[in-house]
Structure formats: structure tokens, C-alpha cells
Design an enzyme around this catalytic site. Structure first.
Site, short mmCIF file in Angstrom:
data_model
loop_
_atom_site.label_atom_id
_atom_site.label_comp_id
_atom_site.label_asym_id
_atom_site.label_seq_id
_atom_site.Cartn_x
_atom_site.Cartn_y
_atom_site.Cartn_z
N CYS A 6 0.86 -1.21 -0.03
CA CYS A 6 0.02 0.02 0.02
C CYS A 6 0.80 1.15 -0.03
CB CYS A 6 -1.06 -0.07 1.45
SG CYS A 6 -0.07 0.18 2.79
N ARG B 249 -3.50 -0.66 5.60
CA ARG B 249 -4.06 -1.79 4.69
C ARG B 249 -3.14 -2.89 4.67
NH1 ARG B 249 -5.59 1.94 -0.30
NH2 ARG B 249 -3.82 3.08 0.62
N ASP C 212 -8.14 3.37 1.45
CA ASP C 212 -7.32 3.87 2.65
C ASP C 212 -8.08 4.15 3.78
OD1 ASP C 212 -5.31 4.20 4.53
OD2 ASP C 212 -4.40 5.87 2.83
#
Length: 155
Positions: free
Chosen positions: A13, A19, A119
Site C-alpha cells: 500500500c 492496509r 485507505d
């Protein structure tokens, strides 16, 4: 005796504090349930990670609520050229993440489940729990990709 071939799975990410580390710990938990931990190494990194940043308190809390073994002190790692070369399956949370990994082995969650993983940074723990559920939706397909790579290594 030769060490068993393992398939390297890397989740990617932006900052490696939400994440991708959640995906790393969730996937390790998934592999434990499937009794497949011996076939894979699982890690995560961020394309713009700040070395030394820890996972967010919300990611820690979400993983704790879900009963997933994890390290709240885990430090962010920067995605490197070496990772792009070594990763057998590189999973980007978005198409852009996968593209920026510059690897033929990179796929995105868009490829896996038809949508990117938004996100959750800056949101509450509930947003992280939703994120974790979205991340889990791709695990069966990620395992399929990993198994294909394992077959290639063994043949």
C-alpha cells in the site's frame, strides 16, 4: 537436505501502517486456519513508507477485535526493487500500487475482487474493520495465485 521452496507473497500500500500490514497479519491467520503456513512467506511494504512508523492504533485495535495475532510494534518497511524481483505474488491495494511495483508478479485488489481497498487512514476503528473484511475477500484468489507459483517452483 534442501530447504522447502516457499512462495513469497507481499502486500503493498502507500504507508505500510494500515492496509498492507493488516493484510499481512490477516493472511498469515488465514494460512494458519488452512494449515498452509509452510508453503508461503508473507510480508508487506509501503511505496511511500516512512521507516520506523508503527501500524496505526486503529489497525492494532481492529486486528485485536478480530482475534488476529499481530505485532503492534511492527515497523513500516519501504517497498524496494529487490522486493519487486523476489516477490512471487505482489498484491497492491489499488491498481496504482500494483503498477508502481514494476513487476510481472503484481496484481491489484481490482483484479482480485473488482474493487480497490480504500485507505482507512484517519478514520475510526470501524472503518478499519470494514477494510479488513474487504481485504479478506481476496484471500482465496491470492492463495490460488500462490499455489500456481508453488507448482511452477516444484516443476
Amino acid at each position: 537436505m534442501k530447504e522447502k521452496e516457499k512462495v513469497s507473497i507481499i502486500f503493498v500500500c502507500t504507508g505500510n501502517t494500515c492496509r498492507s500490514p493488516m493484510a499481512e497479519f490477516l493472511f498469515k491467520d488465514y494460512l494458519r486456519e488452512k494449515k498452509r503456513t509452510g508453503d508461503f512467506t508473507v510480508s508487506s511494504a509501503g511505496l511511500e513508507a516512512a521507516k520506523g512508523d508503527k501500524i496505526t492504533p486503529q489497525a492494532d485495535e481492529a486486528l485485536t477485535i478480530l482475534g488476529v495475532k499481530h505485532n503492534p510494534e511492527r515497523k513500516a518497511r519501504v517497498f524496494t526493487v529487490q522486493m519487486s524481483l523476489d516477490g512471487d505474488v505482489i498484491v497492491g491495494m489499488t491498481d496504482e500500487h500494483a503498477m508502481r511495483c514494476d513487476s510481472d508478479n503484481a496484481v491489484s485488489y481490482v483484479d482480485l475482487i473488482g474493487s480497490r481497498i480504500p485507505d482507512p487512514y484517519g478514520y475510526n476503528t470501524q472503518a478499519y474493520l470494514v477494510c479488513a473484511e474487504q481485504i479478506r475477500r481476496g484471500f482465496d484468489k491470492i492463495l490460488e495465485l500462490g499455489d500456481q507459483k508453488l507448482k511452477e517452483k516444484l516443476s
